[in-house]
Design a protein around this motif. Sequence first.
Motif, short mmCIF file in Angstrom:
data_model
loop_
_atom_site.label_atom_id
_atom_site.label_comp_id
_atom_site.label_asym_id
_atom_site.label_seq_id
_atom_site.Cartn_x
_atom_site.Cartn_y
_atom_site.Cartn_z
N PRO A 151 0.91 -0.41 -0.07
CA PRO A 151 -0.23 -0.16 0.09
C PRO A 151 0.61 1.28 -0.03
N ARG A 152 1.86 1.05 0.82
CA ARG A 152 2.84 2.24 0.66
C ARG A 152 3.54 2.82 -0.65
N THR A 153 3.92 1.48 -0.99
CA THR A 153 4.62 1.94 -2.29
C THR A 153 3.55 1.83 -3.64
N VAL A 154 2.18 1.78 -3.37
CA VAL A 154 0.85 2.24 -4.09
C VAL A 154 0.95 3.79 -4.16
N PHE A 155 0.56 4.16 -2.63
CA PHE A 155 1.06 5.63 -2.61
C PHE A 155 2.14 6.33 -2.72
N SER A 156 3.13 5.66 -3.07
CA SER A 156 4.91 6.66 -3.43
C SER A 156 4.67 6.18 -4.61
N ALA A 157 3.37 5.33 -5.16
CA ALA A 157 4.29 5.76 -7.14
C ALA A 157 3.09 6.92 -7.53
N LYS A 158 2.08 6.97 -6.70
CA LYS A 158 1.29 7.78 -7.40
C LYS A 158 1.68 9.49 -6.97
N GLU A 159 2.26 9.46 -5.78
CA GLU A 159 3.67 10.63 -5.83
C GLU A 159 4.08 11.03 -6.91
N SER A 160 4.72 10.02 -6.84
CA SER A 160 5.55 9.72 -8.47
C SER A 160 4.79 10.23 -9.72
N VAL A 161 3.19 10.00 -9.88
CA VAL A 161 3.33 10.22 -10.41
C VAL A 161 2.47 11.49 -10.82
N TYR A 162 2.07 12.55 -9.47
CA TYR A 162 1.53 13.23 -9.60
C TYR A 162 2.60 14.41 -9.88
N LYS A 163 3.82 14.63 -9.77
CA LYS A 163 5.14 15.33 -10.12
C LYS A 163 5.40 15.35 -10.99
N CYS A 164 4.97 14.10 -11.74
CA CYS A 164 5.50 13.97 -13.33
C CYS A 164 4.38 14.59 -13.86
N VAL A 165 3.76 14.78 -13.77
CA VAL A 165 2.55 15.61 -14.43
C VAL A 165 1.46 16.40 -14.36
N ARG A 166 1.79 16.70 -13.33
CA ARG A 166 0.85 17.24 -12.56
C ARG A 166 0.81 19.31 -13.50
N THR A 167 1.64 19.92 -13.53
CA THR A 167 1.98 20.84 -14.28
C THR A 167 1.31 21.25 -15.67
N ARG A 168 1.32 19.38 -16.27
CA ARG A 168 1.34 18.97 -17.52
C ARG A 168 -0.39 19.42 -17.45
N VAL A 169 -1.35 18.71 -16.25
CA VAL A 169 -2.57 18.67 -16.22
C VAL A 169 -3.14 19.85 -16.03
N GLY A 170 -2.43 20.45 -15.14
CA GLY A 170 -3.21 22.15 -14.19
C GLY A 170 -3.17 21.81 -13.33
N ARG A 171 -3.76 20.69 -12.50
CA ARG A 171 -4.69 20.77 -11.78
C ARG A 171 -4.49 19.79 -10.35
N PHE A 172 -5.12 19.95 -9.84
CA PHE A 172 -4.74 19.13 -8.40
C PHE A 172 -5.44 17.36 -9.09
N ILE A 173 -4.26 16.09 -8.67
CA ILE A 173 -5.23 14.70 -8.89
C ILE A 173 -5.56 14.33 -7.39
N ASP A 174 -6.62 13.23 -7.51
CA ASP A 174 -6.79 13.37 -6.59
C ASP A 174 -6.02 11.21 -5.85
N PHE A 175 -6.22 11.22 -5.01
CA PHE A 175 -5.65 9.46 -4.84
C PHE A 175 -5.97 8.84 -5.43
N THR A 176 -7.51 8.58 -6.23
CA THR A 176 -8.71 7.98 -5.92
C THR A 176 -8.35 8.29 -7.00
N GLU A 177 -8.36 8.91 -8.21
CA GLU A 177 -8.18 9.10 -9.85
C GLU A 177 -6.83 8.19 -10.83
N VAL A 178 -6.02 7.86 -10.23
CA VAL A 178 -4.94 6.98 -10.54
C VAL A 178 -5.43 5.59 -9.96
#
Length: 230
Positions: A151-178
């Motif tokens: 579970p913490r690996t999934v959480f961490s992976a989602k933070e990595s995804v967020y850092k990778c695409v946040r600026t491109r997507v242009g909005r907050f992304i909730d953990f349950t959206e990915v």
Amino acid sequence: MQAPAASEIEAALAALLPPGIAVAAASVAVAGLAPLLPAEAGPAQSMVPRRRQEFAAGRACARQALAALGLPPVALPVASDRSPLWPPGTCGSITHAGEWAAAAAAPLARLAGLGIDLEERAALEPDLAARLCRPEELASAPPGLPPDLWPRTVFSAKESVYKCVRTRVGRFIDFTEVRVAAGSGGRLRFEPAEATADLAIVARLAGGYAVTAELIVTAAWLAPMPGGNG
Ligand SMILES: CC(C)(COP(=O)(O)OP(=O)(O)OC[C@H]1O[C@@H](n2cnc3c(N)ncnc32)[C@H](O)[C@@H]1OP(=O)(O)O)[C@@H](O)C(=O)NCCC(=O)NCCS
């Protein structure tokens, strides 16, 4: 000499990421003493000492990674979405966890986006796991990883995804959206959990995870579009 955990973090990141990506890790206590450059000093003014150290350690790691790509030491100012502004022609990511900071940087010719994350090597509390992970993720821990770390690996992976695409997507992304799924050999796949148009890019990311003696290490990255602009 570099602390063993720092070299372990660098080795884990280098093994996860595609070739040609520069990585650097350091102790926050040591690298946090490195000077900030003038363009970084403003945001640091309002930080409590511990946060300032963490911020400086991340910047020091980022400059070390950029130096490995042959770039001079430059400031990485803070964007309005709190992401670091990487020098033209590069992308990268910064993370800190406990006593450790790390950064990875890549030329845009190699990667169009990058996110890395460190988390302590410990189980996630069940109520947090239920909030941050989807039921199908919790039910699919990969073989070879202690199941309580998934579970913490999934959480961490989602933070990595967020850092990778946040600026491109242009909005907050909730953990349950990915949705995160484990492939073989420490690989990760990502997809939007619903058919959300602005998150379609998430399915184009690749990723991976590793565990060191102290930490969970994850990364997500976006390959350049052939002949395109990312
Ligand atoms: C931004 C966030 C991902 C940072 O992760 P964290 O585990 O709290 O902290 P870390 O130490 O690993 O990373 C912090 C670094 O992330 C970077 N960062 C912050 N905001 C960022 C953004 N919008 N885009 C890219 N990188 C960002 C910064 O470099 C920051 O360090 P710095 O302020 O010293 O420069 C997290 O705080 C957050 O807001 N998460 C909620 C959204 C989310 O993750 N959704 C997942 C669905 S995909």
